[in-house]
Design an enzyme around this catalytic site. Structure first.
Site, PDB file in Angstrom:
ATOM      1  N   PHE A  13      77.497 -14.057 -28.848  1.00 39.19           N
ATOM      2  CA  PHE A  13      77.451 -14.980 -29.976  1.00 39.19           C
ATOM      3  C   PHE A  13      76.236 -14.689 -30.831  1.00 39.19           C
ATOM      4  O   PHE A  13      76.168 -15.069 -31.975  1.00 39.19           O
ATOM      5  CB  PHE A  13      77.447 -16.416 -29.470  1.00 39.19           C
ATOM      6  CG  PHE A  13      78.720 -16.727 -28.731  1.00 39.19           C
ATOM      7  CD1 PHE A  13      79.894 -16.889 -29.444  1.00 39.19           C
ATOM      8  CD2 PHE A  13      78.758 -16.777 -27.355  1.00 39.19           C
ATOM      9  CE1 PHE A  13      81.087 -17.135 -28.790  1.00 39.19           C
ATOM     10  CE2 PHE A  13      79.942 -17.031 -26.691  1.00 39.19           C
ATOM     11  CZ  PHE A  13      81.114 -17.199 -27.409  1.00 39.19           C
ATOM     12  N   CYS A  14      75.250 -14.052 -30.266  1.00 42.01           N
ATOM     13  CA  CYS A  14      74.052 -13.758 -31.025  1.00 42.01           C
ATOM     14  C   CYS A  14      73.433 -12.529 -30.393  1.00 42.01           C
ATOM     15  O   CYS A  14      73.288 -12.522 -29.200  1.00 42.01           O
ATOM     16  CB  CYS A  14      73.073 -14.925 -30.961  1.00 42.01           C
ATOM     17  SG  CYS A  14      71.615 -14.693 -31.941  1.00 42.01           S
ATOM     18  N   PRO A  15      73.087 -11.481 -31.054  1.00 40.92           N
ATOM     19  CA  PRO A  15      73.147 -11.288 -32.501  1.00 40.92           C
ATOM     20  C   PRO A  15      74.546 -11.023 -33.049  1.00 40.92           C
ATOM     21  O   PRO A  15      74.733 -11.093 -34.260  1.00 40.92           O
ATOM     22  CB  PRO A  15      72.247 -10.080 -32.731  1.00 40.92           C
ATOM     23  CG  PRO A  15      72.065  -9.442 -31.425  1.00 40.92           C
ATOM     24  CD  PRO A  15      72.438 -10.396 -30.363  1.00 40.92           C
TER      25      PRO A  15
ATOM     26  N   ILE B 292      72.585  -9.562 -26.653  1.00 40.46           N
ATOM     27  CA  ILE B 292      72.244 -10.988 -26.711  1.00 40.46           C
ATOM     28  C   ILE B 292      70.853 -11.123 -27.305  1.00 40.46           C
ATOM     29  O   ILE B 292      70.137 -10.134 -27.445  1.00 40.46           O
ATOM     30  CB  ILE B 292      72.325 -11.669 -25.317  1.00 40.46           C
ATOM     31  CG1 ILE B 292      71.533 -10.886 -24.279  1.00 40.46           C
ATOM     32  CG2 ILE B 292      73.755 -11.817 -24.878  1.00 40.46           C
ATOM     33  CD1 ILE B 292      71.499 -11.571 -22.918  1.00 40.46           C
TER      34      ILE B 292
END
Ligand SMILES: Cc1cc2nc3c(=O)[nH]c(=O)nc-3n(C[C@H](O)[C@H](O)[C@H](O)COP(=O)(O)OP(=O)(O)OC[C@H]3O[C@@H](n4cnc5c(N)ncnc54)[C@H](O)[C@@H]3O)c2cc1C
Lengths: 76, 377
Positions: A13-15, B292
């Protein structure tokens, strides 16, 4: 010699898949292919949009078992 | 069983302490031994730099002596590793010593590289080192109005910095009474305002309310300092009077030099945190190549999972759980409001509206961090 590299951005979900690709392209040589694996359907649109804007090349997009595979060639 | 931890930052410290507690008995009996090698005798709470760059914290508030943070059973040396000989299970340090191990954990972190974009280092400010944050503070003090442009490189550590630095600067200029003389331009590499879609949507509303102009799909290519313009890879450009950068990052040079990973990012298994191709080498925090966030909280949750697993390997011969990709990020939404995002490999975040309570919790966490580093929280 050009290479093919896989960026496994599944479940991220991130990055996020496009950020991973942008970082990966910076490290790649001209002619290299990068295959992004993503579980986020939005990436199937986001990635080609960015690739076209910058002027690299989308080699192909496919989906299998909920995972999108987007292959991009660095052209400049 | 000799465990060698390379790096005494967030990940390495939390791991070492957590492991020391779990292996108290084995350490006492001489059945296990934990050694930490780091590059500095100080431990810096890096998130505090965000406050230093607007003059709200002094740098000396961010440091503690690393030795005082560690459980007494941990052997600690300030002696950076220069050579990794993974097939031989030893490393060589700056002092020339050789340290052998049964298990190695690499947690050497990452560094901002403004010099990797032509013109960026000379023509921008950032908050990624003590020197840079102090320089930013000095330049802000002398700034009396004009265009402030925020430009973001990838990858970078702390995914919230692009938003936070914008919010914090906005309130800084407001407090100085010159907000009406400042035009903000926020740029971001992908097609929304933040890599986390819900955070980007929330920021969109906040930025509209605050009158902040935005441009997405903007990746730094080069900075023309003479003409005060930044050019993007996408072929657009933005003028600036003050350029605030989130520079692209790399891992440590020593990682790349030893061939452990391109650009200092070590290929790491996302669940076991094992270095790919090695059974007794693990990686923590910023230096992994995992897709992540490069954040202290990532290092923290990885360290907890790894401590549990390494203790289990020593006691039971098997790891007991997978790292699930958990990350928790505070988002400072100005000088007195904040929110947070929590997510893992399977669950996307759902940030709520910012409020004062979360801001005060973040302020409290800035101090609680030292308990967290000791492995108590
Ligand atoms: C301005 C700013 C704001 C931030 N805000 C947040 C936030 O709000 N929330 C959040 O979760 N994260 C935040 N972060 C990110 C967070 O600080 C990092 O992600 C975190 O410190 C990473 O931990 P690490 O253990 O991987 O690396 P680090 O904490 O950087 O530690 C690396 C360690 O390795 C050592 N080392 C380096 N080279 C060697 C060598 N050759 N041999 C031995 N040791 C070596 C160093 O001395 C250091 O002790 C922020 C960072 C910055 C800069």
């Amino acid at each position: 010699m050009s290479e093919k590299r896989t960026i496994d951005a599944r479940g991220t979900f991130c990055p996020g898949p496009l950020m991973e690709l942008i970082a990966g392209i910076k490290q790649a040589e001209i002619g290299d292919e990068l295959e992004v694996l993503s579980t986020d359907e939005g990436s199937a649109n986001d990635i080609p949009e960015w690739v076209n804007k910058v002027g690299h090349e989308v080699v192909g997009t496919s989906e299998a078992a909920g995972v999108w595979h987007v292959v991009v060639r660095k052209t400049k | 069983m000799k465990i060698l931890i390379v790096g005494g930052g967030m990940g390495g410290t939390i791991l070492a302490n957590n492991l020391a507690r779990r292996l108290k008995h084995e350490l006492k009996m001489g059945k296990a031994h934990i050694t930490m090698l780091s590059a500095s005798e100080q431990h810096m709470y890096q998130p505090g730099l965000l406050y230093v760059c607007v003059g709200r914290m002094a740098p000396d508030e961010l440091y503690r002596e690393q030795a005082t943070l560690l459980e007494p059973e941990i052997e600690f040396h300030v002696d950076p590793v220069e050579e990794f000989h993974l097939p031989k299970n030893h490393v060589k340090t700056k002092s020339g010593k050789v340290y052998d191990y049964d298990i190695i954990v690499i947690a050497t972190g990452s560094r901002a590289m403004p010099e990797s974009i032509p013109g960026l280092a000379e023509n921008s400010v950032n908050c990624y080192t003590e020197t840079a944050a102090l320089d930013m503070w000095r330049q802000l003090k002398g700034f009396n109005g004009g265009t402030v442009t925020i430009a973001v490189g990838v990858p970078h550590k702390c995914p919230m910095i692009p938003l936070e630095v914008t919010f914090v600067l906005h309130d800084y200029f407001k407090d100085r009474g010159i907000l009406d003389k400042v035009k903000f331009q926020y740029t971001y590499p992908i097609g929304r305002l933040h890599s986390l879609a819900p955070v980007g949507e929330w920021a969109q509303g906040e930025f509209e309310r605050m009158g902040i102009h935005t441009e997405t799909l903007f990746n730094m290519k080069e900075v023309d300092g003479a003409n005060h313009v930044i050019h993007s890879e996408e072929g657009t450009q933005k003028p600036f009077d003050l350029l605030v950068a989130v520079p692209p990052h790399k891992g440590m040079e020593v990682i790349e030099k030893n061939g452990l990973g391109q650009n200092g990012w070590i290929p790491t298994d996302r669940h076991s945190l094992k270095m790919e191709g090695h059974d007794n080498a693990y990686v923590l925090g910023d230096t992994t190549n995992l897709p992540i966030s490069k954040a202290g909280s990532t290092a923290h949750f990885e360290a907890e999972a790894l401590a549990e697993n390494l203790a289990a390997v020593i006691k039971l011969g098997e790891p007991v759980r997978d790292y699930d990709g958990k990350v928790f990020c505070f988002i400072e939404a100005g000088k007195d409001r904040a929110t947070y995002a929590m997510f893992n490999y399977n669950q996307p975040p759902a940030p709520k509206a910012p409020n004062k309570a979360v801001h005060w919790f973040k302020m409290a966490y800035n101090q609680l961090y030292w308990a967290s580093a000791r492995g108590l929280l």
